[in-house]
Design a protein around this motif. Structure first.
Motif, PDB file in Angstrom:
ATOM      1  N   ASN A 204     -11.353 -14.343 -15.342  1.00 53.65           N
ATOM      2  CA  ASN A 204     -11.287 -15.119 -16.582  1.00 53.65           C
ATOM      3  C   ASN A 204     -12.658 -15.190 -17.256  1.00 53.65           C
ATOM      4  OD1 ASN A 204      -8.807 -15.451 -15.381  1.00 53.65           O
ATOM      5  ND2 ASN A 204      -8.671 -17.642 -15.722  1.00 53.65           N
ATOM      6  N   ASP A 209     -12.977 -21.181 -17.558  1.00 49.55           N
ATOM      7  CA  ASP A 209     -12.523 -21.028 -16.175  1.00 49.55           C
ATOM      8  C   ASP A 209     -13.160 -19.826 -15.482  1.00 49.55           C
ATOM      9  OD1 ASP A 209     -10.539 -23.201 -16.053  1.00 49.55           O
ATOM     10  OD2 ASP A 209      -9.524 -22.040 -17.608  1.00 49.55           O
ATOM     11  N   GLU A 210     -14.235 -19.277 -16.044  1.00 49.77           N
ATOM     12  CA  GLU A 210     -14.885 -18.108 -15.451  1.00 49.77           C
ATOM     13  C   GLU A 210     -15.380 -18.397 -14.036  1.00 49.77           C
ATOM     14  OE1 GLU A 210     -17.787 -15.606 -17.692  1.00 49.77           O
ATOM     15  OE2 GLU A 210     -19.210 -16.320 -16.183  1.00 49.77           O
ATOM     16  N   VAL A 211     -15.145 -17.428 -13.141  1.00 46.66           N
ATOM     17  CA  VAL A 211     -15.650 -17.493 -11.773  1.00 46.66           C
ATOM     18  C   VAL A 211     -16.220 -16.126 -11.420  1.00 46.66           C
ATOM     19  CG1 VAL A 211     -15.120 -17.974  -9.361  1.00 46.66           C
ATOM     20  CG2 VAL A 211     -13.827 -19.125 -11.155  1.00 46.66           C
ATOM     21  N   ARG A 228      -9.144 -16.694  -6.669  1.00 45.61           N
ATOM     22  CA  ARG A 228      -8.028 -16.192  -7.485  1.00 45.61           C
ATOM     23  C   ARG A 228      -6.907 -17.223  -7.550  1.00 45.61           C
ATOM     24  NH1 ARG A 228      -4.919 -12.429  -6.924  1.00 45.61           N
ATOM     25  NH2 ARG A 228      -5.051 -11.365  -8.934  1.00 45.61           N
ATOM     26  N   CYS A 231      -7.928 -20.157  -9.729  1.00 44.73           N
ATOM     27  CA  CYS A 231      -7.862 -19.817 -11.153  1.00 44.73           C
ATOM     28  C   CYS A 231      -6.425 -19.910 -11.656  1.00 44.73           C
ATOM     29  CB  CYS A 231      -8.401 -18.405 -11.380  1.00 44.73           C
ATOM     30  SG  CYS A 231     -10.180 -18.288 -11.588  1.00 44.73           S
ATOM     31  N   ARG A 234      -5.395 -23.594 -11.859  1.00 50.47           N
ATOM     32  CA  ARG A 234      -6.055 -24.391 -12.886  1.00 50.47           C
ATOM     33  C   ARG A 234      -5.721 -23.903 -14.293  1.00 50.47           C
ATOM     34  NH1 ARG A 234     -10.761 -23.750 -11.051  1.00 50.47           N
ATOM     35  NH2 ARG A 234     -11.492 -22.115 -12.445  1.00 50.47           N
ATOM     36  N   VAL A 238      -4.697 -15.488 -14.155  1.00 49.35           N
ATOM     37  CA  VAL A 238      -5.971 -14.942 -13.712  1.00 49.35           C
ATOM     38  C   VAL A 238      -6.042 -13.482 -14.141  1.00 49.35           C
ATOM     39  CG1 VAL A 238      -5.063 -14.364 -11.405  1.00 49.35           C
ATOM     40  CG2 VAL A 238      -7.530 -14.551 -11.750  1.00 49.35           C
ATOM     41  N   ASP A 240      -8.745 -10.649 -13.423  1.00 56.33           N
ATOM     42  CA  ASP A 240      -9.984 -10.390 -12.712  1.00 56.33           C
ATOM     43  C   ASP A 240     -10.305  -8.901 -12.688  1.00 56.33           C
ATOM     44  OD1 ASP A 240      -7.810  -9.958 -11.028  1.00 56.33           O
ATOM     45  OD2 ASP A 240      -8.901 -10.515  -9.217  1.00 56.33           O
TER      46      ASP A 240
END
Length: 253
Positions: A204, A209-211, A228, A231, A234, A238, A240
């Motif tokens: 993301n 919501d970036e991880v 994952r 994400c 929440r 996702v 990715d």
């Protein structure tokens, strides 16, 4: 066709902003409640840059995610998309004296693992349609990934191989040193990684919501799996991407 980057509303280009301002209508494929936040991101872009255009919400046709014949199922799915989109566009009111300008918002860049160009080509091939296509490039998730990690996609003199999780196990050895992998819902890196391989992973990208996670695959694989799932919980979705890098070649040699 407008590339709008990997998700962040500020990651679109000035050229994309200009194109959005010229739209009479925009086609948004609706994939249901599971991707409601993705739809909201695109709606926010339109409210900011194209507040007067009509929004054509088209329900995305169902798709078999585990078909026995992948290519045949994708072609069937694309044909159903074309029919649904054509029906929505045909319902727009005529504008005497000028063409209608209809936009498609494409995550990332339209040229990279996206089917929208094929859909529009199929629309243009219809005997009763006349289509002039303009493509606005966008920030790709690949470039957003390397930027988020502060790395280059390749080391000196090395190639970069872009593939999907489904095709990762068949990567030729000559290009296995730097692999950018998209569409990997099954975490194919677990089986494909060799001892010592490092992964630079991001989900993301460009959104709230970036991880991002990086490190040796054997050390961070479980952390990536947990991220994952978090994400999806929440944000409801996702997207990715990761760079899988082999340490076999030393930079500068």
């Amino acid at each position: 066709m407008i590339g709008v980057g990997p998700g962040g509303p500020r990651q679109i280009t000035l050229e994309a902003v200009d194109a959005l301002g010229r739209l009479d209508a925009v086609v948004l494929l609706d994939k249901g409640e599971s991707t409601a936040s993705m739809r909201r991101l695109r709606t926010e872009m339109l409210e900011r840059y194209a507040p007067d255009c009509d929004v054509l919400v088209v329900a995305d046709p169902p798709r078999d995610r585990h078909p026995s014949d992948y290519a045949t199922e994708v072609r069937r799915w694309h044909a159903a998309r074309v029919d649904a989109i054509a029906e929505a566009i045909a319902a727009l009111p005529e504008q005497p004296g000028r063409d209608r300008v209809v936009g498609f918002l494409v995550w990332g860049d339209p040229s990279l693992y996206d089917s929208t160009l094929r859909v529009v080509d199929a629309l243009a091939a219809r005997p009763d349609w006349s289509v002039h296509l303009s493509v606005i490039p966008g920030v790709t998730s690949a470039s957003a990934l390397t930027a988020a990690h502060g790395i280059t996609a390749n080391r000196i003199g090395e190639p970069v191989h872009i593939t999907t999780g489904r095709r990762l196990p068949s990567t030729p050895e000559a290009v296995a040193g730097n692999q950018i992998v998209m569409l990997d819902g099954a975490e194919a890196f677990r089986a494909a990684a060799r001892p010592g391989d490092e992964i630079y992973w991001g989900a993301n990208l460009g959104t709230d919501d970036e991880v991002v996670i990086s490190g040796p695959v054997e050390q961070v694989a479980d952390e990536i799996s947990a991220a994952r799932e978090e994400c999806k919980r929440r944000a409801g979705w996702v997207m990715d991407i990761y760079l899988l890098r082999s340490p076999d070649v030393v930079e500068g040699t």
